[in-house]
Design an enzyme around this catalytic site. Structure first.
Site, PDB file in Angstrom:
ATOM      1  CG  ASP A 105      -2.038  -1.290   1.410  1.00 47.44           C
ATOM      2  OD1 ASP A 105      -2.577  -1.104  -0.017  1.00 47.44           O
ATOM      3  OD2 ASP A 105      -2.639  -1.251   2.510  1.00 47.44           O
ATOM      4  CE1 TYR A 152       4.440  -7.030   3.677  1.00 51.21           C
ATOM      5  CE2 TYR A 152       3.755  -9.174   4.011  1.00 51.21           C
ATOM      6  CZ  TYR A 152       4.165  -7.715   3.236  1.00 51.21           C
ATOM      7  OH  TYR A 152       2.900  -7.878   1.341  1.00 51.21           O
TER       8      TYR A 152
END
Length: 247
Positions: A51, A109
């Site tokens: 994003d 992540y």
């Protein structure tokens, strides 16, 4: 011939990974650079979308080239053309049907938080000055590792067929003046990690207990979970593929 290209980027200046109309994205900048160097239109497919403002220590993309095209020194040439906040790290030949997106078996992540003002971490880590109980937050990690349905941590109105994700590992650790959250899974939903961190912070501050944390996951209701923490602290860290995709 199909190739996997590993890249890194600072996502601060971009509206995410994926090409968009009237917005600067990492994918568009990379496509343009590859097309310029290779003198043909190149369209990359990434391992997944990041994003706006999210970074990548390692993103993998694939693209196809005719057999006669040589890729020696391609990373060197790309790095001379790409802006400072995107780097080309390695290119590897793969099976012609290998997909950077669908062949991945694991994605990892990192979320970074720091507690004291630090100008060198601005836009690369989330400054969170409230005291937190890291042991309690790691206890919440044990819960998510046993969970499968993460609808309560997904962005609403997202187009997915299932909210099922298998979490392989999740843990918080203290690193100098920072708190690092590491998580890996077979897949992630949109906004899932940032919502997960925001909900774990409620546990760390003692605002909810572990039973409530589990009840939030069970509810499948995004409004009951914590807020989405800022994108600046989130990094796509690693993508794992089966060894047989490489040639």
């Amino acid at each position: 011939m199909r190739y996997f290209l590993e890249i890194s980027y600072d996502g601060t200046a971009y509206h995410g990974w994926q090409v968009q109309n009237n917005a600067a994205t990492v994918q568009q900048v990379l496509n343009d650079a590859l097309s310029t160097i290779l003198r043909q239109e190149i369209s990359t497919i990434g391992s997944g979308r990041t994003d706006t403002g999210v970074h990548a220590l390692n993103q993998v993309v694939h693209f196809d080239l005719p057999a006669e095209v040589q890729v020696q020194n391609l990373c060197y040439k790309l790095n001379r053309l790409l802006p400072w906040d995107i780097s080309a790290n390695e290119i590897r030949r793969v099976q012609d049907d290998a997909s950077a997106r669908f062949a991945a078996v694991s994605r990892s992540y990192l979320y970074r938080m720091h507690q004291r003002k630090n100008p060198f971490l601005e836009k690369r880590s989330y400054q969170y000055s409230f005291p937190v109980d890291l042991e309690a937050m790691n206890a919440s990690c044990e819960i998510v590792k046993q969970w499968m349905d993460f609808e309560s941590l997904s962005k609403v109105q997202t187009e997915v067929k299932t909210f099922q994700c298998e979490i392989f590992d999740a843990k918080w650790e203290e690193y100098n003046d920072e708190f690092h959250f590491h998580v890996s899974a077979n897949r992630f939903l949109r906004g899932m990690i940032r919502a997960m961190v925001g909900t774990m912070l409620l546990v760390g501050e003692g605002k909810i207990n572990l039973d409530t944390f589990a009840a939030i996951l069970e509810s499948r209701d995004r409004t009951r979970a914590g807020r989405s923490v800022p994108a600046c602290g989130l990094y796509l860290k690693d993508i794992i593929y089966p060894k047989d995709v490489y040639i």
